[in-house]
Structure formats: C-alpha cells, structure tokens
Scaffold this motif. Sequence first.
Motif, PDB file in Angstrom:
ATOM      1  N   ALA A   1      -4.210  11.417  77.756  1.00 28.77           N
ATOM      2  CA  ALA A   1      -2.781  11.541  77.494  1.00 28.77           C
ATOM      3  C   ALA A   1      -2.339  12.895  78.017  1.00 28.77           C
ATOM      4  O   ALA A   1      -2.825  13.930  77.559  1.00 28.77           O
ATOM      5  CB  ALA A   1      -2.485  11.408  76.002  1.00 28.77           C
ATOM      6  N   GLY A   2      -1.449  12.886  79.001  1.00 31.02           N
ATOM      7  CA  GLY A   2      -1.045  14.139  79.615  1.00 31.02           C
ATOM      8  C   GLY A   2      -2.212  14.801  80.315  1.00 31.02           C
ATOM      9  O   GLY A   2      -2.976  14.145  81.039  1.00 31.02           O
ATOM     10  N   ASN A   3      -2.392  16.094  80.076  1.00 32.15           N
ATOM     11  CA  ASN A   3      -3.483  16.839  80.701  1.00 32.15           C
ATOM     12  C   ASN A   3      -4.693  16.982  79.786  1.00 32.15           C
ATOM     13  O   ASN A   3      -5.615  17.750  80.090  1.00 32.15           O
ATOM     14  CB  ASN A   3      -2.992  18.233  81.119  1.00 32.15           C
ATOM     15  CG  ASN A   3      -1.908  18.159  82.198  1.00 32.15           C
ATOM     16  OD1 ASN A   3      -1.992  17.324  83.096  1.00 32.15           O
ATOM     17  ND2 ASN A   3      -0.907  19.030  82.100  1.00 32.15           N
ATOM     18  N   ALA A   4      -4.685  16.269  78.682  1.00 32.10           N
ATOM     19  CA  ALA A   4      -5.789  16.370  77.724  1.00 32.10           C
ATOM     20  C   ALA A   4      -7.059  15.741  78.288  1.00 32.10           C
ATOM     21  O   ALA A   4      -7.021  14.886  79.168  1.00 32.10           O
ATOM     22  CB  ALA A   4      -5.404  15.695  76.409  1.00 32.10           C
ATOM     23  N   ALA A   5      -8.191  16.179  77.773  1.00 39.25           N
ATOM     24  CA  ALA A   5      -9.483  15.633  78.182  1.00 39.25           C
ATOM     25  C   ALA A   5      -9.616  14.188  77.718  1.00 39.25           C
ATOM     26  O   ALA A   5      -8.955  13.774  76.749  1.00 39.25           O
ATOM     27  CB  ALA A   5     -10.606  16.484  77.596  1.00 39.25           C
TER      28      ALA A   5
ATOM     29  N   SER B   1       2.373   3.071  78.159  1.00 42.97           N
ATOM     30  CA  SER B   1       2.957   3.936  79.186  1.00 42.97           C
ATOM     31  C   SER B   1       2.682   5.414  78.937  1.00 42.97           C
ATOM     32  O   SER B   1       2.938   6.255  79.810  1.00 42.97           O
ATOM     33  CB  SER B   1       4.469   3.706  79.260  1.00 42.97           C
ATOM     34  OG  SER B   1       5.094   4.035  78.026  1.00 42.97           O
ATOM     35  N   ASP B   2       2.153   5.749  77.760  1.00 42.13           N
ATOM     36  CA  ASP B   2       1.909   7.149  77.411  1.00 42.13           C
ATOM     37  C   ASP B   2       0.492   7.609  77.719  1.00 42.13           C
ATOM     38  O   ASP B   2       0.173   8.794  77.557  1.00 42.13           O
ATOM     39  CB  ASP B   2       2.181   7.368  75.919  1.00 42.13           C
ATOM     40  CG  ASP B   2       3.614   7.047  75.540  1.00 42.13           C
ATOM     41  OD1 ASP B   2       4.511   7.337  76.352  1.00 42.13           O
ATOM     42  OD2 ASP B   2       3.824   6.482  74.446  1.00 42.13           O
ATOM     43  N   VAL B   3      -0.365   6.680  78.112  1.00 37.74           N
ATOM     44  CA  VAL B   3      -1.769   7.023  78.346  1.00 37.74           C
ATOM     45  C   VAL B   3      -2.240   6.458  79.686  1.00 37.74           C
ATOM     46  O   VAL B   3      -1.599   5.586  80.275  1.00 37.74           O
ATOM     47  CB  VAL B   3      -2.685   6.474  77.229  1.00 37.74           C
ATOM     48  CG1 VAL B   3      -2.299   7.044  75.879  1.00 37.74           C
ATOM     49  CG2 VAL B   3      -2.671   4.953  77.201  1.00 37.74           C
TER      50      VAL B   3
ATOM     51  N   VAL C   1      -2.620   2.341  71.344  1.00 33.23           N
ATOM     52  CA  VAL C   1      -3.947   2.935  71.441  1.00 33.23           C
ATOM     53  C   VAL C   1      -4.106   3.909  70.284  1.00 33.23           C
ATOM     54  O   VAL C   1      -3.310   4.860  70.143  1.00 33.23           O
ATOM     55  CB  VAL C   1      -4.144   3.675  72.781  1.00 33.23           C
ATOM     56  CG1 VAL C   1      -5.514   4.359  72.809  1.00 33.23           C
ATOM     57  CG2 VAL C   1      -4.003   2.717  73.951  1.00 33.23           C
ATOM     58  N   LEU C   2      -5.103   3.683  69.461  1.00 35.99           N
ATOM     59  CA  LEU C   2      -5.387   4.554  68.325  1.00 35.99           C
ATOM     60  C   LEU C   2      -6.351   5.651  68.770  1.00 35.99           C
ATOM     61  O   LEU C   2      -7.439   5.368  69.272  1.00 35.99           O
ATOM     62  CB  LEU C   2      -6.003   3.745  67.181  1.00 35.99           C
ATOM     63  CG  LEU C   2      -6.472   4.527  65.950  1.00 35.99           C
ATOM     64  CD1 LEU C   2      -5.272   5.121  65.201  1.00 35.99           C
ATOM     65  CD2 LEU C   2      -7.285   3.626  65.014  1.00 35.99           C
TER      66      LEU C   2
ATOM     67  N   THR D   1     -11.522   4.349  76.682  1.00 36.10           N
ATOM     68  CA  THR D   1     -11.495   5.783  76.959  1.00 36.10           C
ATOM     69  C   THR D   1     -10.152   6.062  77.619  1.00 36.10           C
ATOM     70  O   THR D   1      -9.778   5.364  78.572  1.00 36.10           O
ATOM     71  CB  THR D   1     -12.648   6.196  77.890  1.00 36.10           C
ATOM     72  OG1 THR D   1     -13.905   5.946  77.240  1.00 36.10           O
ATOM     73  CG2 THR D   1     -12.553   7.673  78.242  1.00 36.10           C
ATOM     74  N   PHE D   2      -9.427   7.066  77.133  1.00 36.58           N
ATOM     75  CA  PHE D   2      -8.081   7.292  77.642  1.00 36.58           C
ATOM     76  C   PHE D   2      -7.780   8.776  77.755  1.00 36.58           C
ATOM     77  O   PHE D   2      -8.451   9.628  77.158  1.00 36.58           O
ATOM     78  CB  PHE D   2      -7.044   6.616  76.736  1.00 36.58           C
ATOM     79  CG  PHE D   2      -6.833   7.307  75.408  1.00 36.58           C
ATOM     80  CD1 PHE D   2      -5.768   8.185  75.222  1.00 36.58           C
ATOM     81  CD2 PHE D   2      -7.689   7.071  74.341  1.00 36.58           C
ATOM     82  CE1 PHE D   2      -5.566   8.817  74.006  1.00 36.58           C
ATOM     83  CE2 PHE D   2      -7.495   7.696  73.120  1.00 36.58           C
ATOM     84  CZ  PHE D   2      -6.427   8.575  72.955  1.00 36.58           C
TER      85      PHE D   2
END
Length: 311
Positions: free
Chosen positions: A8-12, A76-78, A25-26, A5-6
């Motif tokens: 990214a940015g301000n996303a849910a 590093s993006d998530v 991460v797919l 479960t991840f």
Amino acid sequence: MRLVTFTAGNAAPRSGALIDGDRRVLDLQAAYSRIYHGRSPLLESVLRIVEVGDAALDVISQLVSNPAGAVTFGPSDVRLLAPIPQPPQMRDFLCFEKHLQQAFAAVAKLRGTEARIPQVWYERPIFYHPSRFAVCGTDSDVPWPAYSERMDFELEFGCYIGKAGKDIRKEDARSHIFGYTIFNDFSARDEQTKEMAGQLGPGKGKDFDNGNAMGPCLVTADEIGDPYRLDMAVRVNGEEWGRGNSRDMHWKFEDCIAHASRSETLHPGEFFGSGTVGNGCGLESLRFLKPGDVVELEVEGIGILRNRVVR
C-alpha cells in the motif's frame, strides 16, 4: 482462508487476507496489533504463515472473524504481489494429456513432422524448474522479451507445499498441500522451440522478467476441497480463447509430490504447477499474443489472474 501479499503506497510488502467476498484486504499485522498490542512473528509473510501452518491459521481465523475496527483496504488502494513473491522452489509439471496432444500437433504442423507424445510422459510426471526470481502478481505488466516474436500464455493452477517431507507416499501426499493459486507460465514460443531441440529444457523460452505470474491469492486447501473439479478459462482482451477443467489431469498433484520427493526433501512454500490445461494456450491453435494484450486466467474457487504483455 484467502491469503495475499500486498503493498500500500510505498510501504513494504505485508501479509493479508481477502474478506467481504474479496472486496477488502485485511492487514493481518495491523489487525493483530489492534487486539494484542504487538506484532506476531507468525504473520511476517505468507511464506512464514505456510511454514508455521495451523498455529498461524488459527490466529488468522480469529482476526478474520472479528475485522471490525481493523485496517482494511479496497482493491484500488493496494497492489497485490504473488502470494509468495519469491517461492523457495518452483516445479512446473506436464499433467494434462490433451494439452500435449494439441501442442505437439501444432508444432508438428509448423515443422512438417509427425506428432507424438514421448513415452516417458506416460511413465512418470515430468517437470522443469521455473525461475523463482521471475515471479510477479496479478495486474503486473509482463515485458515482452526482446529476442522473441511469438509470446504465449499458459492456463495453469498449482499447489504450495505446506509440510516438509521426503519419500512421500502418494496416499499421504494430499496432507502436504497447504493451498492453491493460479499460474500463468508466459512463454517465448519461438525461443522455446529452438531450445527444446537440445533436450535440456526450455531455458530462455521461459526465463524472463515477470514471466511467472501467480495469484491473485493463495486459497487454503480446506476451502478448495476437491482440486480435481475446477473449471478453468482464459480470456484475451475479454474474448475467451480456451476452457478446461482440472478433472482432466492425467497426473494429479499427489503423483507429482510422490515423484519429486524421492530421495529429496520438499520444503514449505515450494510451488508445484499443473502444466497447461487442454485448450489453455495459444500454441494449441497457433494463435499468439500481441503487444498490449491483456490475459485473464480464471480458476473456479481461486479467482482471476490478470496481466498485460508490453513491448
């Protein structure tokens, strides 16, 4: 399959799968939409994937086998949350005899008393319910409880229930396991020692925000194979503090499932912790954490769970 479960940015939070040797991460919903031009209710969360079972895994298998053009992220993006950020239920067992022997001896040394494992531990797998609201993922900070001076870690792993059942026989229990993750049951040892004298449970010795670290991913049971052959290690600030192997479990997950399901229905997504492996916590050597320490738990086939304690 290695599920996460991840965010990214301000996303849910969303469900994902680790690919390319855990280097990417797919995004499962984005990958599904690329092919089928819509959203799949099977992929709404990792908990939903566990509840659905094989039908969801079949869809994910197709997405993972054809990730070209799909939305993927680098580490590093998530931000990885716990595989199931709020499990429906949690149970943490005491499965390793060596841990108990050494922990009881350490407590006896502090108190100047005799060390003895209670006979009931040899008669049945015993457990307590960690707080499912105190779960965090890898690389999350764990706030140091204001009431404690002795913070400790616990090197554990555990399984998620994948199929509901009641009065499950031990010989059938393995089929109810969906997959595995690493578990760090952070403990306020001074508070726990006081509370356990009341013979009810650890209470605030265990229950504080982010005290139940889990991750970095949920590895499906088929990928792990035999869960009783896994090397386990803990490092603090890069220094190895302890090492063990899951083969030393006195009580296996099958024992725990059969015991817990007596006259009680188990549900998909429930988590069963192994308890601490021998040499898997600071208490056993009377060596405790300091503010700012970074604790890494590594379990073969699953990965590394990393957290920092902050005061």
